[in-house]
Motif scaffolding. Structure first.
Motif, mmCIF file in Angstrom:
data_model
loop_
_atom_site.group_PDB
_atom_site.id
_atom_site.type_symbol
_atom_site.label_atom_id
_atom_site.label_comp_id
_atom_site.label_asym_id
_atom_site.label_seq_id
_atom_site.Cartn_x
_atom_site.Cartn_y
_atom_site.Cartn_z
ATOM 1 N N THR A 1 1.095 -1.064 0.123
ATOM 2 C CA THR A 1 -0.029 -0.125 0.024
ATOM 3 C C THR A 1 1.060 1.217 -0.020
ATOM 4 O O THR A 1 0.431 2.019 -0.501
ATOM 5 C CB THR A 1 -0.989 -0.209 1.405
ATOM 6 N N GLY B 1 8.751 3.709 -5.233
ATOM 7 C CA GLY B 1 7.965 3.055 -4.078
ATOM 8 C C GLY B 1 8.771 2.574 -3.051
ATOM 9 O O GLY B 1 8.636 2.791 -1.830
ATOM 10 N N VAL C 1 2.471 1.760 -3.434
ATOM 11 C CA VAL C 1 1.767 2.024 -4.536
ATOM 12 C C VAL C 1 1.157 3.481 -4.379
ATOM 13 O O VAL C 1 1.152 4.226 -5.264
ATOM 14 C CB VAL C 1 0.253 1.251 -4.405
ATOM 15 N N PHE D 1 8.281 2.445 -10.589
ATOM 16 C CA PHE D 1 7.672 2.478 -9.464
ATOM 17 C C PHE D 1 8.324 1.634 -8.401
ATOM 18 O O PHE D 1 8.453 2.118 -7.306
ATOM 19 C CB PHE D 1 6.287 1.317 -10.010
#
Length: 367
Positions: free
Chosen positions: A41, A315, A44, A311
């Protein structure tokens, strides 16, 4: 007849490999006493949940697109270019020399000039390994990885002794003229009255990376040179029989590969740092290898794989900032993705091939 449809090889195989890598990463997170759900979580939301996160994700992805395309072009000529790190570093030197010593009054003029400098210096750094491979049979993996270390040492000398401003302790060049600074995507959005990606480094180089994907696709699959590169990669004796000069194509493929790696410097040197610093490449040359492998050495696949690694980078930074999960865990996740999409590729591919083969046979029997 192929054992597996093309779409399954290009999409399904890497997707399953990615799921397996993420599943094992979740087990690693559990093993250190943290929550995989909370980690996912955070990643993302940090990388994709805001324009700020997207800005950094696209910035990292831009670097990986160039280095991934560089590996791809060499791969199609049956060459494994591990020298993207050094070629990108030399591309940065080319950008710095152009922007510091040419009077360029606007970024619109500075950008193409810097692109030429980056590509020429990156290609030049790939030239000697290419000649050694083509003429002497020296293994391209050995020579390119050695040239990474030579590039790091050479760049260190140049920055410390030649390009460092007087009185500065920082091994870096002076800042480039303000007129040559590239507009960020935030600036472009602001011109249309929107607020997007404020304080993020993603800039117009992202569009150049997208264009590079298209041009490389055209080169490899729609031109005579691309056919010669692929023919040499499939079979050197067959290419020679068809009248293709392996020395010439080897050198050309490596020059294009080095030039693409060098172009990465437009993003991180001209676009983000606005000066040349040590370690500006930050491992993107090596990540490009994983991006090319995961993207099946196709520009569209490389684009998607670069976004994935962008990402992971962004992230991972958010993960280290907002949780007690160490930043090094992202290196573990990246390693697992590389492991499953590269070294363990057949572990996924072979069962899938058997499944598709059995499906074809059952359909044939039913008829």
């Amino acid at each position: 007849m192929d054992k597996m449809p093309k779409w399954a090889d290009v999409v399904l195989t890497p997707l399953i490999s990615l799921v397996l890598a993420m599943a094992i990463s979740a087990l690693v997170i559990l093993a250190i006493g943290e929550s995989p759900r909370e980690a996912l979580t955070t990643m993302v939301e940090g990388a994709l949940g805001s324009s700020y996160g997207w800005g950094f994700t696209l910035y990292y992805a831009t670097n990986f697109i160039f280095t991934g395309l560089a590996v791809m072009v060499a791969y199609h000529a049956s060459l494994f270019n591990i020298g993207g790190e050094g070629q990108a570093a030399m591309g940065g030197l080319g950008v710095a020399l152009v922007l510091l010593y040419l009077p360029l009054p606007h970024w619109g003029l500075a950008l193409p000039a810097a692109m030429v400098g980056a590509a020429v210096f990156g290609a030049a750094w790939a030239f000697i390994p290419a000649i050694l491979q083509a003429k002497r049979g020296s293994h391209i993996v050995i020579t390119t990885i050695m040239f990474n270390f030579i590039a790091a040492a050479a760049l260190n000398y140049v920055l410390v002794n030649l390009l460092r401003p007087v009185g500065s302790m920082d091994p870096a060049t002076a800042r480039f003229p303000e007129a040559t600074n590239l507009p960020t995507l935030s600036d472009i959005a602001a011109a249309f009255g929107m607020e997007w990606g404020r304080n993020t480094p993603v800039n117009v180089t992202f569009f150049i990376a997208l264009l590079a994907c298209l041009l490389v696709w055209v080169l490899i699959w729609r031109t005579r040179l691309g056919y010669q590169i692929r023919a040499l990669g499939k079979s050197e004796p067959g290419a020679v029989y068809a009248g293709i000069n392996p020395v010439r194509i080897t050198v050309i493929a490596m020059l294009i590969s080095g030039g693409l790696a060098g172009l990465m410097a437009i993003n991180n040197v001209m676009g983000e740092a606005e000066r040349l610093v040590l370690n500006a490449v930050e491992g993107a040359g090596f990540i490009g290898i994983a991006v090319a492998l995961m993207g099946r050495n196709h520009p569209l696949g490389i684009l998607l794989a670069a976004l994935l690694f962008g990402f992971l980078y962004q992230g991972g930074g958010e993960l280290a900032l907002w949780t007690s999960i160490p930043r090094e865990l992202i290196v573990v996740i990246q390693a697992l993705v590389i492991l499953f999409t590269g070294a363990l590729d057949n572990m996924v591919r072979m069962p899938l091939e058997r499944i598709f083969l059995a499906t074809r046979r059952s359909r044939g029997t039913a008829r």
